[in-house]
Motif scaffolding. Sequence first.
Motif, PDB file in Angstrom:
ATOM      1  N   ASN A 468       0.850  -1.187   0.000  1.00 37.31           N
ATOM      2  CA  ASN A 468       0.000   0.000   0.000  1.00 37.31           C
ATOM      3  C   ASN A 468       0.883   1.233   0.000  1.00 37.31           C
ATOM      4  N   LYS A 469       0.674   2.070  -0.959  1.00 34.98           N
ATOM      5  CA  LYS A 469       1.588   3.211  -1.062  1.00 34.98           C
ATOM      6  C   LYS A 469       1.010   4.397  -0.302  1.00 34.98           C
ATOM      7  N   ASN A 470       1.028   4.224   0.980  1.00 36.20           N
ATOM      8  CA  ASN A 470       0.456   5.274   1.799  1.00 36.20           C
ATOM      9  C   ASN A 470       1.507   6.026   2.599  1.00 36.20           C
ATOM     10  N   GLY A 471       2.727   5.784   2.277  1.00 34.72           N
ATOM     11  CA  GLY A 471       3.770   6.499   2.994  1.00 34.72           C
ATOM     12  C   GLY A 471       4.639   7.279   2.041  1.00 34.72           C
ATOM     13  N   HIS A 472       5.096   8.411   2.478  1.00 36.75           N
ATOM     14  CA  HIS A 472       5.994   9.209   1.650  1.00 36.75           C
ATOM     15  C   HIS A 472       7.435   8.738   1.851  1.00 36.75           C
ATOM     16  N   TYR A 473       8.300   9.252   1.032  1.00 39.75           N
ATOM     17  CA  TYR A 473       9.688   8.792   1.070  1.00 39.75           C
ATOM     18  C   TYR A 473      10.612   9.929   0.675  1.00 39.75           C
ATOM     19  N   LEU A 474      11.865   9.716   0.896  1.00 38.54           N
ATOM     20  CA  LEU A 474      12.888  10.636   0.405  1.00 38.54           C
ATOM     21  C   LEU A 474      14.124   9.821   0.051  1.00 38.54           C
ATOM     22  N   HIS A 475      14.604  10.029  -1.143  1.00 39.71           N
ATOM     23  CA  HIS A 475      15.885   9.429  -1.523  1.00 39.71           C
ATOM     24  C   HIS A 475      16.977  10.471  -1.335  1.00 39.71           C
ATOM     25  N   VAL A 476      18.067  10.034  -0.754  1.00 44.69           N
ATOM     26  CA  VAL A 476      19.176  10.969  -0.527  1.00 44.69           C
ATOM     27  C   VAL A 476      20.456  10.373  -1.114  1.00 44.69           C
ATOM     28  N   GLY A 477      21.027  11.080  -2.034  1.00 48.39           N
ATOM     29  CA  GLY A 477      22.333  10.707  -2.562  1.00 48.39           C
ATOM     30  C   GLY A 477      23.365  11.720  -2.100  1.00 48.39           C
ATOM     31  N   LEU A 478      24.586  11.266  -1.897  1.00 43.80           N
ATOM     32  CA  LEU A 478      25.643  12.157  -1.404  1.00 43.80           C
ATOM     33  C   LEU A 478      26.824  12.173  -2.374  1.00 43.80           C
ATOM     34  N   VAL A 479      27.404  13.320  -2.481  1.00 40.01           N
ATOM     35  CA  VAL A 479      28.643  13.445  -3.245  1.00 40.01           C
ATOM     36  C   VAL A 479      29.693  14.089  -2.339  1.00 40.01           C
ATOM     37  N   GLY A 480      30.721  13.315  -2.072  1.00 44.08           N
ATOM     38  CA  GLY A 480      31.769  13.848  -1.212  1.00 44.08           C
ATOM     39  C   GLY A 480      32.737  14.720  -1.978  1.00 44.08           C
ATOM     40  N   ILE A 481      33.288  15.674  -1.289  1.00 41.80           N
ATOM     41  CA  ILE A 481      34.331  16.526  -1.869  1.00 41.80           C
ATOM     42  C   ILE A 481      35.638  16.264  -1.113  1.00 41.80           C
ATOM     43  N   ASN A 482      35.670  16.640   0.137  1.00 41.38           N
ATOM     44  CA  ASN A 482      36.830  16.278   0.949  1.00 41.38           C
ATOM     45  C   ASN A 482      36.761  14.809   1.360  1.00 41.38           C
ATOM     46  N   SER A 483      35.552  14.348   1.524  1.00 44.14           N
ATOM     47  CA  SER A 483      35.374  12.920   1.779  1.00 44.14           C
ATOM     48  C   SER A 483      35.457  12.196   0.436  1.00 44.14           C
ATOM     49  N   SER A 484      35.425  10.865   0.506  1.00 40.68           N
ATOM     50  CA  SER A 484      35.414  10.118  -0.762  1.00 40.68           C
ATOM     51  C   SER A 484      34.171  10.526  -1.549  1.00 40.68           C
ATOM     52  N   ARG A 485      34.269  10.416  -2.846  1.00 45.52           N
ATOM     53  CA  ARG A 485      33.152  10.908  -3.652  1.00 45.52           C
ATOM     54  C   ARG A 485      31.847  10.168  -3.345  1.00 45.52           C
ATOM     55  N   ASP A 486      31.969   8.885  -3.037  1.00 46.78           N
ATOM     56  CA  ASP A 486      30.759   8.120  -2.691  1.00 46.78           C
ATOM     57  C   ASP A 486      30.285   8.406  -1.266  1.00 46.78           C
ATOM     58  N   ALA A 487      31.043   9.196  -0.555  1.00 41.67           N
ATOM     59  CA  ALA A 487      30.684   9.574   0.812  1.00 41.67           C
ATOM     60  C   ALA A 487      30.515   8.366   1.719  1.00 41.67           C
ATOM     61  N   VAL A 488      31.305   7.327   1.466  1.00 40.77           N
ATOM     62  CA  VAL A 488      31.204   6.120   2.295  1.00 40.77           C
ATOM     63  C   VAL A 488      31.532   6.475   3.742  1.00 40.77           C
ATOM     64  N   GLY A 489      30.646   6.096   4.637  1.00 39.92           N
ATOM     65  CA  GLY A 489      30.811   6.411   6.051  1.00 39.92           C
ATOM     66  C   GLY A 489      30.012   7.610   6.499  1.00 39.92           C
ATOM     67  N   ALA A 490      29.418   8.334   5.539  1.00 44.22           N
ATOM     68  CA  ALA A 490      28.629   9.505   5.917  1.00 44.22           C
ATOM     69  C   ALA A 490      27.349   9.086   6.638  1.00 44.22           C
ATOM     70  N   LEU A 491      26.991   9.859   7.637  1.00 44.54           N
ATOM     71  CA  LEU A 491      25.747   9.603   8.367  1.00 44.54           C
ATOM     72  C   LEU A 491      24.723  10.650   7.970  1.00 44.54           C
ATOM     73  N   VAL A 492      23.541  10.200   7.643  1.00 45.87           N
ATOM     74  CA  VAL A 492      22.467  11.119   7.297  1.00 45.87           C
ATOM     75  C   VAL A 492      21.346  10.934   8.308  1.00 45.87           C
ATOM     76  N   THR A 493      20.978  12.006   8.960  1.00 47.24           N
ATOM     77  CA  THR A 493      19.879  11.949   9.924  1.00 47.24           C
ATOM     78  C   THR A 493      18.731  12.810   9.419  1.00 47.24           C
ATOM     79  N   VAL A 494      17.592  12.171   9.317  1.00 50.19           N
ATOM     80  CA  VAL A 494      16.398  12.861   8.843  1.00 50.19           C
ATOM     81  C   VAL A 494      15.463  13.063  10.029  1.00 50.19           C
ATOM     82  N   GLN A 495      15.079  14.293  10.254  1.00 49.10           N
ATOM     83  CA  GLN A 495      14.115  14.592  11.324  1.00 49.10           C
ATOM     84  C   GLN A 495      12.750  14.814  10.699  1.00 49.10           C
ATOM     85  N   VAL A 496      11.821  14.058  11.198  1.00 48.42           N
ATOM     86  CA  VAL A 496      10.473  14.201  10.668  1.00 48.42           C
ATOM     87  C   VAL A 496       9.482  13.871  11.777  1.00 48.42           C
TER      88      VAL A 496
END
Lengths: 573, 515
Positions: A468-496
């Motif tokens: 049932n598609k009753n929930g919203h979503y968010l896709h988050v992609g990261l691009v590192g600059i000083n970090s690796s480009r794939d941003a491996v190890g980055a933590l993303v916290t979403v407040q909702v």
Amino acid sequence: MRPLIALRTFAVTYACAVAGLSCAILLTQRPASAQPPIHFVEVEQQGGLLFEHFGGRTDQNYIIETVTCGLATFDYNNDGLIDIYLPSGAPLLGTAIEPAPTNRLFRNEGGMRFTDVTEASQAGELGFALGVAVADYDNDGDQDLFISNFGSVVLKANNGDGTFARRELASSLDAPRIGAGVSLFDVDGDGNLDLYVANYVKFDFSKGVSREIFGVPAAPGPKDYLPDPDSLYRNMGDGSFVDVSQSSGIAAVAGPGMGIVSFDYNGDGRPDMFVCNDSDPNFLFENLGDFKFEEVGLLSGLAYDLTGSAQASMGVDVGDFNHDGLLDLITTNFADETPTLYENSGAGYFDDRGPSLGLGVANRHVTWGVGFADFDNDGWLDVMIAAGHLIDSVREMNSTNEFAVANYLLRNEQGQRFKDLSSDSPAIKETRQVTRGIALEDFDNNGAVDAVLLNLNDRPQLLRNASNKNGHYLHVGLVGINSSRDAVGALVTVQVAGTKQTQIVVSGRGYQSHYGSRLHFGLADQAMVDAIEVQWPSGETQSFEKIFANQSILIREGDSVCFVLESRPALGK
Amino acid sequence: MSILQRVVNLLPLLPLPAFAATNRGRRNNINYSKLIILFSTTSFLGAVGCTPRPTAPTESSTPASHIARDQPPSNKQGTPLTPSAPASNSERETTEQIAVTTERQDKLNKLLAGEPPSSGKELRAEGRTLMAGLAESYGDLPDALELKARWLFLVGEVDSASDVWQQAIGLNPTYGYALHGLGKVAVLNGEYSKALELFQSAQASLPTQADVALDLAHTYMKTGEITKVIEVIRQFTKEQPPTAELLLLLGQAYLAERQYDEAKKAFEQTLELSPGQPRAQQGLGSVLVRLGRRDEAKLLLEAQKEVRSTVERNRTDSEILIDECEASSTLFVLVAKLYLADAKLEQAEAILARAIVLDETNLDAWRSLITLVQQHASPDFAAQIAEQMCSSNKDNASCYYTLGVLKLKAGDVESTLAAFDEVIRLAPEDHTGYESLAKILVQLGRSPDKALELARKNLAIKATAEAHELLAQVYAIRGELENSIASLNRALELSPNHPDYLQALEQLRQAQRKN
């Protein structure tokens, strides 16, 4: 300076994060439906994944035949659609099969349809594969493949033009090793991803072991062999890797390594490495800095399960299942071993909460692939677990067991309990197979996480999330600059809506697999995210407020704004 | 009565089935007046539960005299189990019985010299044949069905085991062992609610069975009902002695509930019952980490990991076969006891012998066989079998104790002394060897100095009234009447008004007065 963002084939909307502009999404009403909260359907003809895994198929029950293999999902051509890489085993001990089984790359055409581009991309590989991970090791803007085989570790470097170039890493290895889980992580924070390969056991064909249980042929186990220490290769930033297994302390201990995952377990800013060991205590290598590691599995509580047993740990995933902001681990293991959910206490140790949270329902079969994902977009990470025995004659040993069995689907009930929903999806419950790796991605970019399963000596299974598609979503992609480009190890916290969801970008997870470079957050009925915070491996922190749901955003390290890559109408509309 | 309850009572096993456990019969009154001169009769023999030899040891060489002397065993209906010859010709009867006995002994020797199966497949076939015969003979008996189901479960034919347990339930709906077995099948099938119901029913029928409580608690663990795990174990251990397994699970449940003090206590209790248990050590170490005692925890955790790393490896095919033979041997003994309960002694004997071939360390099989053999063969033959048992279990003191008792019964005093010496060598911390040897020396009037040393060691290990009284006996044969009286007084302090001691004291005082 690295490329900021690769050229994409679709329009990129550059939007101010706080603006409620064209990508504003309407709130949808929750439809009344008898459909279960999570529901998968099998995509016909595997969505074009014309592939049959080959596991050796000798009559010798070599140990490597039972443990192949993981798989990878990633966007190899940066078109915004997640593609699928399916590794395979190979003929063993001089046998030949025509055509030779090879790893295959399938390009996502959208709409859950895939096209085999192995030949054109030159992504094929003939080795006996066990593990695979994906990372942009050279920070050139496209993701590369790292494949661990029985024999060698192979890099398939993405040329950025839809093709791959083969390079054999670990060429210094004198004897063939059983490389299993693969992961890339930035050990020293220099922005170059280093390579970790879990090695299984010291095996060669002269060490074939036969087993019988009351006269029924059985498979050998890891304790029939000596464990092999793992390998760590330092990325020198010039395209080369140097073996630092000994000097780093990684090779100071040995275990039958399988699935691995990297994360910063103690919040000291340095990525550590968790290693599943098959029937031996798991390892947690604490990163001490200066490319030195110490194995601290015992004191961290990750070596054993609640019962004090060293489980036959196979696969592992990392996620914050209970919204406490701390990353927890889940591991799969052998039959009659409850999947272990190691809850991070935040005090340097983990508690096995598997039994308390109801994971005991999934202890009947041997389990392999595992992944946290919010399948119903309710904001809580659910779990999918792959199952299947090692021995095709297992029924003769235990008539209640089967070689091919159903997988498990467990719904997270607000961090308090996992409920078995396997029987709600015929595609899960009624399809018996011998699954090893699984990968969880939103293949059709409709805001619901789908799944692809690699089955031993069989075709894969592609599952479309038809919940049932009753929930919203968010896709988050990261691009590192000083970090690796794939941003491996980055933590993303979403407040909702007053809660916080934390996810990490990893390279290598599950059962010797890779998936989820693009993070998926379920938002329930919230059409807007209150805030997003990114903690980059470089130490930098970025925050954004008021992000609309149901879109795919890209955050570049150091930028004050984020990109909206794609927005969609409300799910189900 | 169920098989497992019945088998416990079925065979009067030789003394000390578990070595440390004493098995004392009622002791005879002791005539201290005679003791002072020489003990030569029955007090010790009676004490260890053996029939004293009334006459000279030469009798032991004639099996017929043994048969003539001993009462034939009876089955539960009171019918003699051994074949009886026409009463009109006692001489012929004796000759025939000698022939029968010799034939059985030869047969038994051949069986004991048999080869174990060379593969799991052979073992599986052997077990299948045995269980088929069992079912054919006793298909209407829940105990027999239980054994067949256990075998099927052991070899992985779980569905068939389930069918057989269902048959048993058909015969007796409250048959606890079958309910327990079906519960285990339900667990394997992932039917946890059903398993819980079955285990609860099994527990109602078998309230003293720790393994039923353990399986019930384990299933609650699987379903995530941790408080129920605690409740089940707490309830069981209120009424029954705890087992290490139950306490270990209790500790784990408390750990899951984050009740660290309770978890610590449970793991410590586990380690008291099962010292060095790695999982209990690991659990205790985990608790200590959570209590902030990381240094202590580290030592404990690393120690248990080290122990495990050296012992945990896969077994070879031959080791697996040994394990399978051991498990089968245990079941074979239970089958033998079922035949024995039905007075089918030769079948029982043959199965017990086979159980021994499968697992030479199965002491239950050895002791059951010896006890059975004693009913038709000479003490010498029984002692011969005991010698084989010792040969297969060279480090087991209780085997040598059994051998000593049988040698004594066979009239072989020197071998008896040697066997009890071996008991002391193998179990120097246990009082039993000292006590037994001292008593024999007292009765033989031999080696009074050694007897004194032994009696003192016995007393040092176990300072009971009986130990003081034994010392009093030793002093008495040494003519040290004052010491003997002092020891008896000490025995009386510990066991006031004990009539035997009072009587002995009176005898000693009389002797003292005469002197």
